[in-house]
Design a protein around this motif. Structure first.
Motif, short mmCIF file in Angstrom:
data_model
loop_
_atom_site.label_atom_id
_atom_site.label_comp_id
_atom_site.label_asym_id
_atom_site.label_seq_id
_atom_site.Cartn_x
_atom_site.Cartn_y
_atom_site.Cartn_z
N THR A 93 0.84 -1.20 0.00
CA THR A 93 0.00 0.00 0.00
C THR A 93 0.87 1.25 0.00
OG1 THR A 93 -0.14 -0.08 2.40
CG2 THR A 93 -1.94 -1.10 1.17
N GLY A 94 0.26 2.36 -0.42
CA GLY A 94 1.01 3.63 -0.45
C GLY A 94 2.08 3.62 -1.52
N VAL A 95 1.86 2.84 -2.56
CA VAL A 95 2.86 2.78 -3.65
C VAL A 95 2.17 3.10 -4.98
CG1 VAL A 95 4.32 1.14 -2.41
CG2 VAL A 95 2.63 0.27 -4.00
N MET A 96 2.75 4.04 -5.67
CA MET A 96 2.13 4.55 -6.91
C MET A 96 2.91 4.00 -8.10
SD MET A 96 -0.19 7.04 -7.55
CE MET A 96 -0.80 7.56 -9.14
N ALA A 97 2.27 3.14 -8.88
CA ALA A 97 2.93 2.63 -10.09
C ALA A 97 3.23 3.80 -11.01
CB ALA A 97 2.04 1.61 -10.78
N ARG A 98 4.45 3.90 -11.47
CA ARG A 98 4.85 5.04 -12.30
C ARG A 98 5.02 4.64 -13.77
NH1 ARG A 98 8.91 7.22 -14.61
NH2 ARG A 98 10.38 5.57 -14.05
N GLU A 99 5.53 3.43 -13.97
CA GLU A 99 5.84 3.01 -15.34
C GLU A 99 5.88 1.49 -15.41
OE1 GLU A 99 9.74 4.26 -16.57
OE2 GLU A 99 9.60 3.21 -18.48
N ILE A 100 5.36 0.96 -16.51
CA ILE A 100 5.53 -0.47 -16.76
C ILE A 100 6.79 -0.63 -17.59
CG2 ILE A 100 4.53 -2.51 -17.89
CD1 ILE A 100 1.76 -1.19 -17.25
N VAL A 101 7.69 -1.46 -17.10
CA VAL A 101 9.00 -1.57 -17.74
C VAL A 101 8.98 -2.75 -18.72
CG1 VAL A 101 11.47 -1.86 -17.32
CG2 VAL A 101 10.03 -0.68 -15.62
N VAL A 102 9.45 -2.48 -19.92
CA VAL A 102 9.43 -3.50 -20.98
C VAL A 102 10.84 -4.03 -21.20
CG1 VAL A 102 8.94 -3.83 -23.44
CG2 VAL A 102 7.45 -2.40 -22.06
N GLY A 103 10.96 -5.34 -21.35
CA GLY A 103 12.27 -5.95 -21.60
C GLY A 103 12.68 -5.83 -23.06
N LYS A 104 13.86 -6.36 -23.36
CA LYS A 104 14.37 -6.26 -24.74
C LYS A 104 13.46 -6.98 -25.74
CE LYS A 104 19.23 -5.60 -23.78
NZ LYS A 104 19.98 -6.35 -22.80
N ASP A 105 12.73 -8.01 -25.23
CA ASP A 105 11.84 -8.76 -26.12
C ASP A 105 10.51 -8.06 -26.35
OD1 ASP A 105 10.72 -8.99 -23.66
OD2 ASP A 105 10.70 -11.18 -23.59
N GLY A 106 10.35 -6.86 -25.79
CA GLY A 106 9.12 -6.10 -26.00
C GLY A 106 7.99 -6.50 -25.06
N LYS A 107 8.31 -7.39 -24.12
CA LYS A 107 7.28 -7.82 -23.18
C LYS A 107 7.46 -7.12 -21.83
CE LYS A 107 6.32 -12.28 -25.17
NZ LYS A 107 6.68 -13.68 -25.18
N ALA A 108 6.32 -6.80 -21.21
CA ALA A 108 6.39 -6.15 -19.90
C ALA A 108 7.02 -7.12 -18.91
CB ALA A 108 4.98 -5.79 -19.45
#
Ligand SMILES: Cc1cc2nc3c(=O)[nH]c(=O)nc-3n(C[C@H](O)[C@H](O)[C@H](O)COP(=O)(O)OP(=O)(O)OC[C@H]3O[C@@H](n4cnc5c(N)ncnc54)[C@H](O)[C@@H]3O)c2cc1C
Ligand code: SF4
Length: 321
Positions: free
Chosen positions: A252-267
């Protein structure tokens, strides 16, 4: 920004948001045996402390007059739980002449802590708005594809209603409705005379004991939070069974800022801000469920820019959200 800490493990799934969508995802996935981490921007909620059910006005700092003097906006201190459904200090813009209000609830359970519990199904025609009136797009699925899942949700959360065969409001799996009050009987009589359809509401409120929860005792305090969990909220109905599996880690109390994508283009991870320490951290997962509510999910996807996805994730059309 301080150093980004990598989480020590890779979860099966990271669910962003703990409201209607996130709560259900966490319940189903953990009960299916997966290890899930849930990121929730708001604080934990404690019904016994936070709910105002059966409190007297003199129990509250401003006798229930309004949070921060905002009684005019209907944000009575009685409203469950912790600060109504607008977020101070976070402005948004809307088109000129539009009266769009972005109702949000940043707390475990999201807006299911506030919702009116009116639990209607989409009708078959709602999936075909383009065909019907030229607006929007037709859905790639039909009502029949979704109906079995409506059945499952209603069976689990408990929704009362009656089978009426009204095409714009499909029937579901219903608990019996409460008995009508005098005024409702009068209105029904008048509607019948005028040939106007008048049926009981369909609400996610228990009219009898259901899945270990007590039936409603009709105190009429739903908007203050229901300490007997006789109405539906993600925090009281979906997250407890998910926690009971021992497979849900709730941050709790954590704000997702960005979904990080790997080199294969997958999150592969979610970068989030820990609001208490103001540090950025990262949690790794094999799959990510974005359930931060419609607008905030779109914002998160737009913020998730990378070399492979310069306009954000899921935005190849430029129309995300
Ligand atoms: C006053 C009110 C009455 C309503 N009445 C009804 C009704 O009667 N019937 C009906 O069908 N619907 C009703 N609704 C709408 C219903 O509550 C929402 O459609 C539903 O809760 C949406 O579910 P969700 O999971 O998409 O989002 P939410 O339930 O809003 O949950 C989203 C969660 O994500 C969290 N979050 C957001 N951004 C981030 C981030 N970046 N990182 C981490 N967490 C994040 C939020 O804190 C929140 O807990 C009502 C809503 C309100 C406000
Ligand atoms: S669901 Fe029933 S018992 Fe719970 S607050 Fe509403 S009226 Fe009271």
């Amino acid at each position: 920004m301080s150093q980004i800490n990598r989480s020590p493990k890779t979860y099966d799934v990271c669910v962003i948001g703990s409201g209607a969508g996130g709560g259900m995802a966490a319940k189903i996935l953990t009960e299916g045996g997966l290890n899930v981490v849930m990121l929730e921007a708001g604080p934990q909620i404690y019904p016994e402390k936070d709910y105002k059910m059966l409190m007297w006005p003199y129990d509250l700092p401003h006798r229930g007059a309004g949070i921060g003097g905002r009684a005019s906006e209907n944000f009575s201190e009685f409203l469950a739980p912790n600060g109504a459904w607008q977020i101070d200090g976070e402005p948004y813009t809307s088109a000129e002449g539009a009266n769009f209000q972005w109702f949000r609830s940043r707390i475990v359970g999201g807006r299911t802590n506030h919702w009116g519990r009116i639990a209607l199904r989409f009708a078959p025609v709602d999936f075909q708005s383009k065909t019907r009136d030229g607006l929007g797009d037709d859905w790639p699925i039909t009502y029949d594809d979704l109906a079995p899942y409506y059945d499952k949700v209603e069976s689990y959360i408990g929704v009362f209603g009656t089978k009426e065969n009204v095409s714009s409001a499909p029937d579901g799996v219903f608990l019996p409705p409460p008995k009508p009050r005098c005024t409702e009987i009068l209105i029904k009589k008048a509607c019948d005379k005028l040939n106007v359809t008048c049926i009981p509401a369909r609400l996610a409120i228990l009219t009898k004991a259901h899945n270990g929860r007590l039936p409603c005792h009709y105190c009429g305090q739903c908007s203050r939070g229901c300490t007997t969990a006789s109405n539906f909220s993600s925090s009281q109905v979906l997250l407890p069974p998910a926690m009971a599996t021992g497979k849900l880690t709730l941050l709790t109390g954590v704000m997702a800022r960005e979904i990080v994508v790997g080199k294969d283009g997958k999150a592969e991870a979610v970068s989030y801000i820990d609001k208490a320490t103001r540090t950025e951290k990262r949690v790794y997962a094999k799959a990510i469920v974005v359930a931060a509510s419609a607008c905030e999910s779109a914002r998160l996807l737009l913020n998730s820019k990378s070399v492979l996805f310069p306009d954000g994730l899921g935005n190849s059309t430029g129309n995300v959200g």
